[in-house]
Structures are given as C-alpha cells and as structure tokens.
Design a protein around this motif. Structure first.
Motif, PDB file in Angstrom:
ATOM      1  N   ARG A 179      32.546 -15.385 -29.391  1.00 46.51           N
ATOM      2  CA  ARG A 179      31.409 -14.457 -29.346  1.00 46.51           C
ATOM      3  C   ARG A 179      30.742 -14.427 -27.981  1.00 46.51           C
ATOM      4  O   ARG A 179      29.507 -14.354 -27.867  1.00 46.51           O
ATOM      5  CB  ARG A 179      30.383 -14.821 -30.417  1.00 46.51           C
ATOM      6  CG  ARG A 179      30.942 -14.827 -31.824  1.00 46.51           C
ATOM      7  CD  ARG A 179      30.914 -13.447 -32.443  1.00 46.51           C
ATOM      8  NE  ARG A 179      31.612 -13.413 -33.736  1.00 46.51           N
ATOM      9  CZ  ARG A 179      31.614 -12.361 -34.550  1.00 46.51           C
ATOM     10  NH1 ARG A 179      30.960 -11.261 -34.207  1.00 46.51           N
ATOM     11  NH2 ARG A 179      32.280 -12.386 -35.683  1.00 46.51           N
ATOM     12  N   GLU A 180      31.543 -14.452 -26.921  1.00 41.19           N
ATOM     13  CA  GLU A 180      30.978 -14.405 -25.571  1.00 41.19           C
ATOM     14  C   GLU A 180      30.484 -12.996 -25.257  1.00 41.19           C
ATOM     15  O   GLU A 180      31.225 -12.016 -25.375  1.00 41.19           O
ATOM     16  CB  GLU A 180      32.030 -14.821 -24.545  1.00 41.19           C
ATOM     17  CG  GLU A 180      32.333 -16.309 -24.544  1.00 41.19           C
ATOM     18  CD  GLU A 180      33.032 -16.716 -23.265  1.00 41.19           C
ATOM     19  OE1 GLU A 180      32.367 -16.761 -22.216  1.00 41.19           O
ATOM     20  OE2 GLU A 180      34.243 -16.970 -23.322  1.00 41.19           O
ATOM     21  N   ALA A 181      29.253 -12.909 -24.820  1.00 45.70           N
ATOM     22  CA  ALA A 181      28.631 -11.612 -24.552  1.00 45.70           C
ATOM     23  C   ALA A 181      29.346 -10.842 -23.455  1.00 45.70           C
ATOM     24  O   ALA A 181      29.304  -9.603 -23.436  1.00 45.70           O
ATOM     25  CB  ALA A 181      27.170 -11.820 -24.174  1.00 45.70           C
ATOM     26  N   ARG A 182      30.015 -11.531 -22.535  1.00 49.78           N
ATOM     27  CA  ARG A 182      30.647 -10.843 -21.400  1.00 49.78           C
ATOM     28  C   ARG A 182      31.760  -9.882 -21.849  1.00 49.78           C
ATOM     29  O   ARG A 182      32.185  -9.027 -21.075  1.00 49.78           O
ATOM     30  CB  ARG A 182      31.204 -11.854 -20.396  1.00 49.78           C
ATOM     31  CG  ARG A 182      32.215 -12.848 -20.953  1.00 49.78           C
ATOM     32  CD  ARG A 182      32.749 -13.762 -19.848  1.00 49.78           C
ATOM     33  NE  ARG A 182      33.477 -14.908 -20.361  1.00 49.78           N
ATOM     34  CZ  ARG A 182      34.449 -15.526 -19.700  1.00 49.78           C
ATOM     35  NH1 ARG A 182      34.802 -15.097 -18.494  1.00 49.78           N
ATOM     36  NH2 ARG A 182      35.043 -16.580 -20.224  1.00 49.78           N
ATOM     37  N   PHE A 183      32.270 -10.043 -23.073  1.00 48.84           N
ATOM     38  CA  PHE A 183      33.324  -9.166 -23.563  1.00 48.84           C
ATOM     39  C   PHE A 183      32.811  -8.086 -24.510  1.00 48.84           C
ATOM     40  O   PHE A 183      33.552  -7.179 -24.878  1.00 48.84           O
ATOM     41  CB  PHE A 183      34.413  -9.980 -24.272  1.00 48.84           C
ATOM     42  CG  PHE A 183      34.986 -11.078 -23.430  1.00 48.84           C
ATOM     43  CD1 PHE A 183      35.553 -10.812 -22.200  1.00 48.84           C
ATOM     44  CD2 PHE A 183      34.935 -12.393 -23.865  1.00 48.84           C
ATOM     45  CE1 PHE A 183      36.068 -11.834 -21.408  1.00 48.84           C
ATOM     46  CE2 PHE A 183      35.450 -13.427 -23.088  1.00 48.84           C
ATOM     47  CZ  PHE A 183      36.010 -13.144 -21.854  1.00 48.84           C
ATOM     48  N   LYS A 184      31.552  -8.173 -24.880  1.00 43.60           N
ATOM     49  CA  LYS A 184      31.034  -7.276 -25.922  1.00 43.60           C
ATOM     50  C   LYS A 184      30.920  -5.836 -25.445  1.00 43.60           C
ATOM     51  O   LYS A 184      31.250  -4.902 -26.188  1.00 43.60           O
ATOM     52  CB  LYS A 184      29.657  -7.783 -26.387  1.00 43.60           C
ATOM     53  CG  LYS A 184      29.061  -7.044 -27.568  1.00 43.60           C
ATOM     54  CD  LYS A 184      29.880  -7.281 -28.828  1.00 43.60           C
ATOM     55  CE  LYS A 184      29.117  -6.891 -30.103  1.00 43.60           C
ATOM     56  NZ  LYS A 184      28.656  -5.522 -30.126  1.00 43.60           N
ATOM     57  N   ARG A 185      30.451  -5.628 -24.227  1.00 44.16           N
ATOM     58  CA  ARG A 185      30.256  -4.255 -23.763  1.00 44.16           C
ATOM     59  C   ARG A 185      31.586  -3.510 -23.684  1.00 44.16           C
ATOM     60  O   ARG A 185      31.687  -2.351 -24.119  1.00 44.16           O
ATOM     61  CB  ARG A 185      29.575  -4.256 -22.400  1.00 44.16           C
ATOM     62  CG  ARG A 185      29.254  -2.858 -21.902  1.00 44.16           C
ATOM     63  CD  ARG A 185      28.581  -2.878 -20.549  1.00 44.16           C
ATOM     64  NE  ARG A 185      28.329  -1.536 -20.051  1.00 44.16           N
ATOM     65  CZ  ARG A 185      27.940  -1.236 -18.827  1.00 44.16           C
ATOM     66  NH1 ARG A 185      27.737  -2.209 -17.951  1.00 44.16           N
ATOM     67  NH2 ARG A 185      27.741   0.008 -18.462  1.00 44.16           N
ATOM     68  N   GLY A 186      32.615  -4.154 -23.146  1.00 42.26           N
ATOM     69  CA  GLY A 186      33.930  -3.522 -23.063  1.00 42.26           C
ATOM     70  C   GLY A 186      34.505  -3.222 -24.441  1.00 42.26           C
ATOM     71  O   GLY A 186      35.112  -2.159 -24.666  1.00 42.26           O
ATOM     72  N   LEU A 187      34.309  -4.154 -25.372  1.00 46.27           N
ATOM     73  CA  LEU A 187      34.781  -3.928 -26.732  1.00 46.27           C
ATOM     74  C   LEU A 187      34.035  -2.770 -27.379  1.00 46.27           C
ATOM     75  O   LEU A 187      34.650  -1.903 -28.024  1.00 46.27           O
ATOM     76  CB  LEU A 187      34.611  -5.204 -27.553  1.00 46.27           C
ATOM     77  CG  LEU A 187      34.920  -5.094 -29.051  1.00 46.27           C
ATOM     78  CD1 LEU A 187      36.339  -4.601 -29.283  1.00 46.27           C
ATOM     79  CD2 LEU A 187      34.702  -6.441 -29.728  1.00 46.27           C
ATOM     80  N   ASP A 188      32.737  -2.725 -27.223  1.00 45.96           N
ATOM     81  CA  ASP A 188      31.945  -1.640 -27.812  1.00 45.96           C
ATOM     82  C   ASP A 188      32.384  -0.279 -27.263  1.00 45.96           C
ATOM     83  O   ASP A 188      32.475   0.711 -28.004  1.00 45.96           O
ATOM     84  CB  ASP A 188      30.455  -1.856 -27.547  1.00 45.96           C
ATOM     85  CG  ASP A 188      29.873  -2.986 -28.377  1.00 45.96           C
ATOM     86  OD1 ASP A 188      30.539  -3.435 -29.332  1.00 45.96           O
ATOM     87  OD2 ASP A 188      28.748  -3.433 -28.058  1.00 45.96           O
ATOM     88  N   LYS A 189      32.623  -0.214 -25.954  1.00 42.85           N
ATOM     89  CA  LYS A 189      33.097   1.039 -25.360  1.00 42.85           C
ATOM     90  C   LYS A 189      34.442   1.454 -25.953  1.00 42.85           C
ATOM     91  O   LYS A 189      34.679   2.631 -26.232  1.00 42.85           O
ATOM     92  CB  LYS A 189      33.251   0.886 -23.837  1.00 42.85           C
ATOM     93  CG  LYS A 189      31.977   0.985 -23.039  1.00 42.85           C
ATOM     94  CD  LYS A 189      32.251   0.770 -21.554  1.00 42.85           C
ATOM     95  CE  LYS A 189      33.181   1.808 -20.969  1.00 42.85           C
ATOM     96  NZ  LYS A 189      33.410   1.612 -19.519  1.00 42.85           N
ATOM     97  N   ALA A 190      35.320   0.481 -26.144  1.00 36.79           N
ATOM     98  CA  ALA A 190      36.648   0.773 -26.670  1.00 36.79           C
ATOM     99  C   ALA A 190      36.587   1.264 -28.113  1.00 36.79           C
ATOM    100  O   ALA A 190      37.288   2.215 -28.494  1.00 36.79           O
ATOM    101  CB  ALA A 190      37.525  -0.469 -26.574  1.00 36.79           C
ATOM    102  N   ILE A 191      35.748   0.637 -28.922  1.00 36.14           N
ATOM    103  CA  ILE A 191      35.609   1.069 -30.308  1.00 36.14           C
ATOM    104  C   ILE A 191      34.986   2.464 -30.376  1.00 36.14           C
ATOM    105  O   ILE A 191      35.404   3.316 -31.184  1.00 36.14           O
ATOM    106  CB  ILE A 191      34.781   0.046 -31.109  1.00 36.14           C
ATOM    107  CG1 ILE A 191      35.560  -1.266 -31.244  1.00 36.14           C
ATOM    108  CG2 ILE A 191      34.413   0.603 -32.476  1.00 36.14           C
ATOM    109  CD1 ILE A 191      36.874  -1.148 -31.986  1.00 36.14           C
ATOM    110  N   HIS A 192      34.007   2.724 -29.522  1.00 31.60           N
ATOM    111  CA  HIS A 192      33.434   4.070 -29.454  1.00 31.60           C
ATOM    112  C   HIS A 192      34.513   5.089 -29.114  1.00 31.60           C
ATOM    113  O   HIS A 192      34.535   6.210 -29.665  1.00 31.60           O
ATOM    114  CB  HIS A 192      32.316   4.131 -28.410  1.00 31.60           C
ATOM    115  CG  HIS A 192      31.819   5.518 -28.151  1.00 31.60           C
ATOM    116  ND1 HIS A 192      30.989   6.190 -29.025  1.00 31.60           N
ATOM    117  CD2 HIS A 192      32.081   6.384 -27.120  1.00 31.60           C
ATOM    118  CE1 HIS A 192      30.744   7.399 -28.542  1.00 31.60           C
ATOM    119  NE2 HIS A 192      31.394   7.539 -27.398  1.00 31.60           N
TER     120      HIS A 192
END
Length: 527
Positions: A179-192
């Motif tokens: 659950r490292e925050a550094r990967f969350k933004r990229g993942l959120d963009k990809a899911i969007h």
C-alpha cells in the motif's frame, strides 16, 4: 537418449563433470544465489530507468523490443517491463528478499514515468523524449512492412497485445503488496483509463482516445472500433476483475457486465453465427490491418466461445451459453476440405461474409513502399507471418458446453471471483512465459542446468532466433529481386524481425523470465 540416460544412471559420481553434478541436484542455497546474481545483472547492468527491452546484443550495440529499439526505450508490451515486475514480485514471495520488491518498484516507476496523460501506455516508452519517438516512427517503424501498427504514430494508448493490461495488473498487485502511496496515483490514472475508454456499447477499442488521422494505406482507421483481436475485451475484463478482487470499486461490475454483453450483440446471425476481429458501432464485422480483411474469423470465434463459457462460470447467467451452439455449428460448416488442411489446422482464418468461402491473404512487392497486401479465393502462396489456417477443437468445445449446460447457474458460479468480491491475490503470477511476438525466448532447461549455465557476468547466453535489418533509409520504389510472398521480411530496407538459423548470442529478457520461473518453482518445491 534412453541409452545415454541409462549410462549416466549407472556411472559413478566421480565420472560426472561439476556442471553435470550441478545440473542434477542444486541445493536451495545454490538456486537462490543464482536467482540473485541473474537479477542483479538485470537490475543493475541491463535495465534503463527501471525498464526493459526484449533482446540485447552483449555490447548493447543493437537492442530490440518487437522491432529494433533505441537505447532510451523500454518495452511495455509483454514480455517487457510489467512482466518483469510480476516476476520480481514472484521472486520476492519465494525468497522474502527485499531486493526483489525494490526491483519490482523500479519497474513500476518506469511505467509510471512513461504513462500517458490519459492513463494508458503505448507499446513502448521512449525516455529520449517526443522528438526521439517521432524519429523512431518515421524511420524504423515506418519501414517495418508487416508491422503496420508501428508505421504510424497515433500518439494515444493501446490495448493491443496486453501491454496496457499487463501494466495495470502489475500496478494493482504491487500497490496491494505494501500500500505504498507512491504507486497510487499511477494506478488510479490507469483504472480511470479503463473506465473512460469503454465504448457506450460495452466494448473497448484497440486504441484510445481516437485520433483524426488514424487511417493507413488508404484504409479507414480501425483502432477505435469494438476490438476482439488479440483479446482486447477479454483482457480488460480480466484487469477489472483483478481490481475488483484486490481493491474494489462500484464501477467494476456494471462495466464488466456491459463488456460481456457486447459478445452477444456482435455475434452475427445464423448460419454465419461467428465474430470478426473488429466490429463497427452497428455490430457488423470490420477489417483492420491491410492483411486482416473484413470477414468472420475462426480463431476469434473459438476464443469468444471460450469466453462465453467463462462468463457463465463467473455469473451463472445462462444467456452467455445461448449463443454457443450456433457458433459451433458455423465453425463446423467452414472446415476446410482435406486437400487444404495443414497438420491440425483445419479451418481458414478468414471467411467471407455471405458466401462462407475461405479468404486467403497475399502480398506482392518487396517493401512497404512498393508492396501491398490483397485478398482473394486462391490458397496458393499466402503470407507467412499471419497463419492462413487455424486449429480449432470444435468437439472439445461442444463437450465443455454440454458439461456446463448441465450445471445450474448457482452451483457453477459458487466460487466466482466476480461474485465473491474482495479477496487476496495469488502470490505467484508468472507460471510460464507467453512470448507472444518475442521470438527469442528460450526455455525448457532444468534448475540444475540453469545454475550451471549462468555466465560470469550474470546472464544466460541465448542464441537469438530473430533479428532485423538495421534501418538504412526508406525502401525503393523498385521491387527487389526475390520472392517475398510468404517471407517474414522483405528486402534489406524492411525493418521487420525475421527468423535466423545461426543468430548471434544475446541477452533475452523473456529467457531470463522463463529461467527464473523454473528456479522459483524448484526453490518452492525444496522449501
């Protein structure tokens, strides 16, 4: 071979060379050390900004993804950077060694750094910048005769060949690990990106967002159509299912159901109850690349039948079984006569709409400048890089259909990950290498052989089975001497990869993945 095995079994241990002794029984410590040494080479000597290409000459003077690449590039399309990330996570789970997790994190950062603003990816990332990418497309890409997807720089993201899907699955898996925050933004963009790119009819296009100048060789742009080719819709359903299991999102279930239903909408009416590679908004089949004509397609139809059976297992809804009998009847109706079959390939790839006749694809010329593809009813001298015949086991599909039809929806879907929702992901994902277009993957060795054959620098020497002509300038308008009708490559201006019998020794990312899968399996078996 039998006599050789018996001789070795009867020989005293003193007769074995050290390499053979290693090949027979490496210890867990030796396996772990080999894995670590090979991975250090990949991470510290070969990776570029955390990412990977497919093949390299040892001195790095030439490097390849699906085509020859620049040294500033990393490949997204499997078995590329995301597949390496999955492998590193597998190794992390097998060993508990933090080094592998950090290697996976570096691969993820390469993907995030090269993520398009829309949230998806192209086939590759060029860290050399837009001018470098433009130059590559105008030279190497443009002159790859059979690689039409690289002849034009659309500039948008692609779902083709599972590159974007593989990257998203990897980011999901890496994020839920710690659950490292550094990967969350990229993942959120990809899911969007997955949700935003789904068409109103429930399908997904090959590329998104659509561009104005997407046509090629006088053909209309096919990349924005409903796309079954290379498993685009199936793969996106799998991505959303992975996200549903790992994290959860109320948008997932409606999106998956709309995607599954597009299979029902696009099936053509009996007696030609099959599917094409692409379908228009009115659900009629459409052509794609110039060697993919507007037609019904046998291997796509077989894959869609398999998908429909899987949808029944996921949902328990019998509507997904209903189209199957007509599709199988159509497949049986287009089986080739004995004289046109090759091995177990008994079905034509393309079938003409209306007539049910096989369509055969040909080409003439010697390069992308003077050459062209065309389609007719003549089975002689078809193109060699796109198989004109397919192997489809219709009786097996019928048996599986009848077996499922006999099981009510409730019992068949009781273990469905779609219905269960949140649950832990498997710790091991890479069970085998699926090289796809990468012709240089070499496997089949035992753990002992791999321990013994890792070289001093830390990589497994691989004889490259495919290389390409270096870019020397645009092709000539004059047709070069020779017969290029069924070859993988045209004249010396064609930058498409081609088979070689005695290729150079090189470094293969896919081979590393294959060998690491073997070693991880041996390590787990011995633990």
């Amino acid at each position: 071979m039998i006599a050789r095995r018996q001789l070795l079994a009867a020989s005293a241990a003193l007769m074995l060379t050290p390499a053979l002794a290693h090949a027979q029984a490496p210890s867990s410590a030796e396996i772990a050390a080999t894995m670590k040494r090979a991975t250090r080479f990949m991470v510290e000597k070969l990776a570029y900004r955390g990412g990977y290409l497919w093949s390299y000459l040892p001195d790095r003077s030439r490097v390849w993804g699906e085509l020859e690449a620049y040294k500033t590039m990393v490949w997204v399309q499997p078995p590329g950077t995301a597949t390496m990330g999955h492998l590193y996570l597998d190794a992390y789970h097998a060993t508990g060694d933090e080094y592998y997790y950090q290697a996976a994190a570096k691969a993820a950062q390469a993907l995030i750094d090269g993520q398009l603003p829309t949230g998806g990816w192209g086939y590759f990332i060029d860290f050399g910048g837009p001018a470098s990418t433009k130059r590559w497309y105008e030279t190497i890409g443009k002159n790859a005769w059979r690689m039409e997807e690289f002849q034009h720089h659309w500039g948008n993201a692609t779902f083709d060949d599972q590159g974007t899907g593989e990257a998203i699955r990897f980011l999901i898996r890496l994020y839920v690990e710690k659950r490292e925050a550094r990967f969350k933004r990229g993942l959120d963009k990809a899911i969007h990106f997955i949700f935003a790119s789904q068409l109103d009819n429930g399908g997904w296009p090959q590329r998104w967002p659509r561009v104005r100048d997407g046509g090629l060789h006088g053909k209309p742009d096919y990349t924005g159509l409903i796309t079954f080719n290379d498993g685009v819709i199936h793969d996106n359903i799998d991505v959303l299912l992975t996200y549903h299991q790992a994290i959860g999102d109320p948008r997932v279930l409606p999106a998956i159901e709309r995607a599954m239903d597009v299979y029902l909408k696009t099936q053509q009416a009996a007696p030609q109850a099959g599917w094409g590679l692409q379908h228009r908004a009115d659900f009629s089949p459409a052509g794609a690349r110039t060697y993919e004509p507007e037609a019904l397609v046998t291997h796509t139809t077989a894959s869609n039948v398999e998908d429909l059976m899987e949808f029944y297992r996921l949902t328990g809804n019998a509507k997904y079984l209903a189209p199957i009998p007509a599709a199988l009847d159509w497949l049986d109706s287009v089986r080739l006569p004995e004289a046109l079959r090759v091995g177990n390939r008994h079905f034509p790839t393309f079938v003409e709409i209306g007539t049910n006749k096989p369509l055969w694809v040909h080409r003439r010329g010697s390069n992308v400048v003077n050459g062209e593809y065309y389609v007719d009813h003549d089975p002689a001298h078809t193109i060699g890089h796109y198989n004109p015949r397919r192997s489809v086991d219709v009786p097996k599909l019928r048996r599986e259909y009848e077996k499922l039809r006999a099981i009510p929806g409730g019992p068949v879907s009781k273990d469905s990950p779609l219905l269960k929702g949140r649950q832990p992901l498997s710790p091991y994902w890479v069970a085998a290498v699926e090289p796809g277009s990468d012709m240089n993957v070499t496997g089949g060795k035992s753990a002992g052989e791999l321990v013994a054959s890792l070289n001093a620098e830390g990589w497994w020497p691989t004889q490259l089975k495919a290389i390409s002509h270096p870019y020397r300038g645009p092709g000539s308008k004059e047709v070069a001497p020779g017969d290029f009708r069924s070859s993988n490559v045209g004249d010396s201006s064609d930058t498409s990869p081609f088979d070689v019998k005695d290729g150079p020794i090189g470094i293969s990312t896919g081979t590393y993945i294959d060998h690491m899968v073997t070693l991880i399996g041996a390590l787990r078996a011995g633990s």
